[in-house]
Structure formats: C-alpha cells, structure tokens
Scaffold this active site. Sequence first.
Site, short mmCIF file in Angstrom:
data_model
loop_
_atom_site.label_atom_id
_atom_site.label_comp_id
_atom_site.label_asym_id
_atom_site.label_seq_id
_atom_site.Cartn_x
_atom_site.Cartn_y
_atom_site.Cartn_z
N SER A 68 0.90 -1.27 -0.05
CA SER A 68 0.14 0.06 -0.20
C SER A 68 0.96 1.31 0.09
CB SER A 68 -0.88 -0.07 1.22
OG SER A 68 -0.22 -0.19 2.42
N ASN A 114 -6.09 5.59 -0.34
CA ASN A 114 -5.58 6.34 0.86
C ASN A 114 -4.91 7.80 0.73
OD1 ASN A 114 -5.70 3.86 2.19
ND2 ASN A 114 -3.68 3.17 1.87
N HIS A 122 -4.25 -4.21 -4.34
CA HIS A 122 -4.38 -3.66 -3.07
C HIS A 122 -5.74 -3.80 -2.44
CE1 HIS A 122 -4.64 0.12 -0.30
NE2 HIS A 122 -3.87 -0.88 0.34
N GLU A 163 -7.88 -2.33 -5.39
CA GLU A 163 -7.44 -1.43 -6.15
C GLU A 163 -6.22 -2.35 -7.17
OE1 GLU A 163 -6.97 3.11 -4.15
OE2 GLU A 163 -5.96 1.49 -3.35
#
Length: 723
Positions: free
Chosen positions: A426, A497, A447, A459
């Site tokens: 990540s 994120n 991800h 992701e």
Amino acid sequence: MAKGRRTNLEVGADGVALITIINPPVNSLAFDVLYSLRDSYEEAIRRNDVKAIVIAGANGNFSGGFDVGGFSEIQEGKNVEPKPGYISVDVLTDIIEAGRKPAVAAIDGLVLGGGLELAMVCHGRISTPTAQLGQPELQLGLIPGFGGTQRLPRLVGISKALEMILTSKLVKGTEAQALGLVDAVVLAQELIGTARQWALDMVEGRKPWIASLYRTDNLVPLVEARKMFKLARAQAGKTAHNLKHPSACIDVIEEGIVSGGRAGLLKEVHEFRGLVQTDTCKSLIHIFLAQRGTTQVQGVTDLGLKPRRVRKVAVLGGGLMGSGIATALLLSNYSVIIKGTNEKSLEAMIGRVKAKLQSRVKKGAMSKEKFEKTVSLLKGVLDYESFKDVDMVIEAVPENISLKQEIFSDLEKYCPPHCIFATNTSTLDLDLIGSKTKSQDRIIGAHFFSPAHVMPLVEVVRTNKTSPQVIVDLLDVGKKIRKTPILVRNSIGFAVNKTFFPYGQAAFMLADRGADPYQIDKAITKFGMPMGPFRMADMVGLSVSIVTGMKYVEKFPERTINTRIIHLLHEDKREGEINRKGFYLYDDRGKARPDPELRKYIEKSRSISGVTIDPKLEKLSEKDIVEMVFFPVVNEACRVFAEGVVVKAADLDISSVMGMGFPAFRGGIMFWADSIGSKYIYSRLEEWSKSYGEFFKPCDFLAERAAQGALLSSPVKQAQSRL
Ligand SMILES: C[C@H](O)CC(=O)SCCNC(=O)CCNC(=O)[C@H](O)C(C)(C)COP(=O)(O)OP(=O)(O)OC[C@H]1O[C@@H](n2cnc3c(N)ncnc32)[C@H](O)[C@@H]1OP(=O)(O)O
C-alpha cells in the site's frame, strides 16, 4: 418476433400463449420491453386460439427488474408513461391481473424488483429451486413501484414482506415455495411445461385462479399489523436514520392494509414518483451504474482481450492481509498455496485462514461440508517447488522493499512465464518492487482493504509497463472473488488512501484549535460515515496511522498539518482499539467511550505545535465540521483525478464508498461534491487556507473547474490519455 418487439409471443397447440421477455443480459424491464409485454398480452387476450398465458424470461433469467439505466429518463421528466401509474395500474393490474384469461409466471434465475412484481401479478408462479426472488428497490433509494408493496404482504404475510423489502434480501425458489410466494418448484427443464399445464388447469378449474391484490388469507388483524409497522419503523429509524424511503415504504404498505390493495397501489405510485426524484435515489442509482462501470476501461478492456483462466494462486505472507486474501480466493473456489518461511509460521498462517472460514461456519453462513471442501483447496508450502503451475502470485509480506525485490526475482525463476505477479503493497513503488526482474509487464498491484475477505474493494494498480492482458486478468479475478476492482495508476496512496489522507488531518487540526474530537466524530457519523476520523484512527491502530501518514508528510510537507496529537497518544502506549486505549477507551467487548484525559494530550499537542484555540472552531456547527473535514478530501480527490490516478471520477465515488465507507446515499465523494458545487467548495477552501494555511489551499484543478462553474466529475482528457 415483430420488429422492435422485446417480447416474443408463441401460441402452442395446447392453447397456451408463451410470452418471453428478451432483453439481455438480465431481461430488465425497460419501457419498450414493458410496452411490448402489454402488446403481446393484449394480443393473447384477443386471440381465440389462446386459452391461457405463460410469462417467462429468455436465457435462464425471468427478469432483473426495471431497467436501472432507464431511471434517468424519468428523472429528466420525460413522458415515459401516458399518465402516472400507467404501467402499475393500467397494464399490470387491469390488463394482466384482471384479464379474462389466467396467467402463470415461469420463473428461473433472477426475479428481482419489477420482475418479481410482474410474477406476482400473474395468477400462479412456478419456479426452479435456484431462482432468486426479491425486492431490492430500497437499495436504490426507491420502493417497489409495480405493486410489490401490496402483493408481497398478501402472498407471504406482512412481517415477512416487511423483512424482504426493508432488507432487500433475496430468497431462493425452494424458500419462496415454503413462504407461499410460488406455487410449485420444478427443475429448469420442466419449468415451461409445468407452467403451461398449471395455466390450463386454472382454465378448467382444477387449480385456483387468484388475483394476489385481493387476497386476504395471509393478512393479520389490523391491531397486530399496526404493531408490526411500529416495530419496522423503529428498526428503520435505527439502521437508516438519514433515509426517508424506508419509512415511506412502510406507510405505503400500511395504506394497503388499512384501505385496501387498490388504494395502496395508488399511494405506491405517488410515493414512487416523489422518491425517484430525490438526491438519495439519484446517488444510489449513480453508485449502481458506477460500480458496474469500473471494469470498462478505455484502452484496456476494449482491446478484445479475454481474461485468461486463473486456477491456482499462491499467496505469500500469511499475516492479517495475506490470510484475508487467501480466504477471499478460497471462498471463490480458487486453489491456493500459501508459503511460509518455517513450519511454525506456516502453521500459524493456515490457522488464521481456517479461523476465518470457521467463523463463517459459526455464523451459519457456511456448512461444515463446505468448510471441509474449501479447506481442501488450501495447501501450505515452505519452498517454491510447487510454484511451477501457479497462474498468479499475490505477495502480502511486510512493507520492506528489498524483501519484496528478492521475492519477485525468486518468483521469476520458479513460476511459469504466464504467471501474474501481484503485490498487495500500500505504500511502496511498484516500479521499484519489480526493478530487479525482467518481468515488469506482469507486475501489478492488488491492493486489498482489511479485512481482505470482507471489504468489497480492490485497487488494481498498473505501472507504465503492466500489460493490458495482465490488467484484464486481474480485473476478472477481482470480480470472481466478488470484489469491485478499480484500476489505478502506480502512485503514493493510490486512490483511496491518498484521497482520504486529509480526512484525519483535518480532524486533528480542528481538535488542535479547539474543536471537540467527540463532536467531530458525532457530526461525521451523522453525515453517514460508519465512524468518525478519531474512532477510525483507533480502529486502524495509531502506529499504522503514523507510519502511513509519514509517507505523505515526506512527500507533501506543505499539505500536511503540523499536529502532535496522535504521536503523543502513541508515545503513551495508547495504540487504539487493539490495547483498548486511543482517542477513546474501550471495554472488553470493544465498545468505545470518550476519555476525559484526551484533553491533556490535545493541550500538549497545541503547545508543541504553537497553535492557539480559535473561538470560531470551538463552536462549529455540524455542517461546518462536515465541510472542514470533507472539502480537503474533495480537494485531494480532484488531484487524484487530475493526475490520472483513476480513469474516471465515478471510480473515486466507488472507491470512497467501498474503501472508506463514504455514504452510498450521497453518491460517493465526487458526486457529492458536484451536488454542492465546485464554486462553493473552492470559496470555502480558499477562505480557510488564508486563516489556517496551505493544507486547505484548493488545487489548480478545483480552481479551474470553479472558475468555469464546471462539474468536478467531467472527464479529464489529458489525464486519461496519460494512464
Ligand atoms: C418499479 C420497480 O419496482 C423498480 C425496479 O425494479 S428497480 C430494479 C430492481 N432490480 C435491481 O435492483 C437489481 C439490480 N441488479 C443487481 O442487483 C445485480 O446486477 C444482479 C444481482 C442482478 C446481478 O449481479 P452480478 O451477477 O454481480 O452481475 P452485474 O454485473 O451486477 O449485472 C450483470 C449485468 O446486468 C445488468 N443489470 C442487472 N440488473 C439490471 C437492471 N435491473 N437494469 C439494467 N441492467 C441490469 C448490469 O448492469 C450488468 O450489465 P453489464 O454486464 O453490461 O455491466
């Protein structure tokens, strides 16, 4: 079939007219399909060689319901019906249900929403055991609009109907029979034959010919019914406090019970017309369509590439993420290998996967038999020998670049040349991870979000070198393991994120300057988030929040808030939920309660950061809190979009809803921002940036769109071509 007709009418020698709905993939009921159904039905009623009618769907699905893509026509005010309630009352009720020939629905596959409502209008229903029946309209911010609020309670009873409609849960054919929703269950190959015979039996009086709308045998006395409505309202108030349509739905059902089915139908028409125009409905329909759009990517999925078959997947790293990923794969019947470094660690890894599956057995979501079968797909290994026929590897080891580099160069030696090399990193750069290999075209990010077997988003991260075939393969695996995959570009924080980094930052900044953290969390949960930023930091764990935060602090120092709160708590060994002390205190069942001691940490943070209490921020309204926390998130989402990290703005809506719990009924972060307007968001951010610094400064993209008065979600041509 006549040209342009979306239903087929075929009259057999037995005198039964078979009307088949044809609108692939799920025979959704677009207006032209409904008008064609009306025409076919009227023809069948008119014709002397027709005694009875069977309605079925083509290719194994009865109908997935009203065409979701067609709601925009209604919302735009187009005259799709000659008068309000034309389909529900004039066609379905007066032509079909009150018609002088009996109709039987032959149902298989999907029987949802308007599809189930059409089946309930028929005088009998024959189903396959595996058909899936339900009224999922509430998920779209609507209520059933073709009489489902009236007929379902009359077929299955008020209590069960309330449960089915309010939870949108589907029932299988066999359960539907036990509930009285269908009359018989037969195998698919016998479906049409049985339905034909059933219809003829009705003509001959051998089977009852009943209009569901007028049945009363499953209804309970009014006093009892009212108690059920009261309970349902209380439940809806608790679970959907921001939403109006669940209680509107209960009102409509109640009207039918109190004043009769016809009156209920009319109220349903009225409420449906109002609800379809609400922001909630528009947002939820947007989410439905956007979710299906994430796997349509220009230049990737339109190249004619077919996903290759992935049978065997190796997962490296069996910690929290690795075990969750392995579980998700096993649940979709992939053969999974997990590799450990020694016997002990391997045993622990396998134990974690088994525990996740066991918990499904405990909850009744998995049978013991299925558990055994699923576990038999899992194999633990200590070396790479059995990697020679692996189709995909997902690496989920700790975030250490040299460890990952070493793993991928080893994988290159042992795995077949077609094997996909996916990493669940990540925070690390995929180009660096793959830099020691010659296989950069098959390096890709997968991800997942924790817990990986539960969270619905993945992701799919591409580098400039990842081949479209590998992307298509991973998008397909993502869908097969029942996740929504979104394609993102290799960049810090990817989409979720990065977009949400300012979420916590804004909250910490407000607390430093006098706002009450618990009030902030309250305002944010009232807005619709599952939890506020402080509660979320506790859930994620304060050390994790600090480590991931550092990436942004290093890369974008000008855009980060100089706050010490989280560090001070961490230094005092307040780790969050994990050790029951963070921003909140937790009891042994994980229930959070505010901690008066928090004030001490905030005061210290304030003095270290050199900021003072701002009286304006001390007494922010809930609206102001929401804006000060979410407008910086919108600003970051604009950057992510403008930089081409995602392909389309709708992908950010999906990632915010599925990755962060942003309320779906607000349509996702960009859709919500557009509902407020770029000008307003820009002006607020600009104003705050003057008082509180660069963190709030609107990015160029937002400034441009605001100046043009343009939507934030309109495509970014340049960025798209860069992806
Ligand atoms: C008046 C009435 O009361 C109002 C209504 O009927 S409102 C509509 C009620 N029906 C629904 O809400 C069902 C919506 N559909 C779904 O929930 C899911 O699509 C499903 C459970 C049917 C299937 O899910 P899944 O197997 O994951 O496949 P999914 O990718 O979602 O759907 C397959 C395809 O069917 C399409 N589809 C499914 N239901 C549809 C619908 N009701 N209208 C239009 N398209 C639909 C999807 O868009 C998708 O198309 P694509 O392949 O071109 O992308």
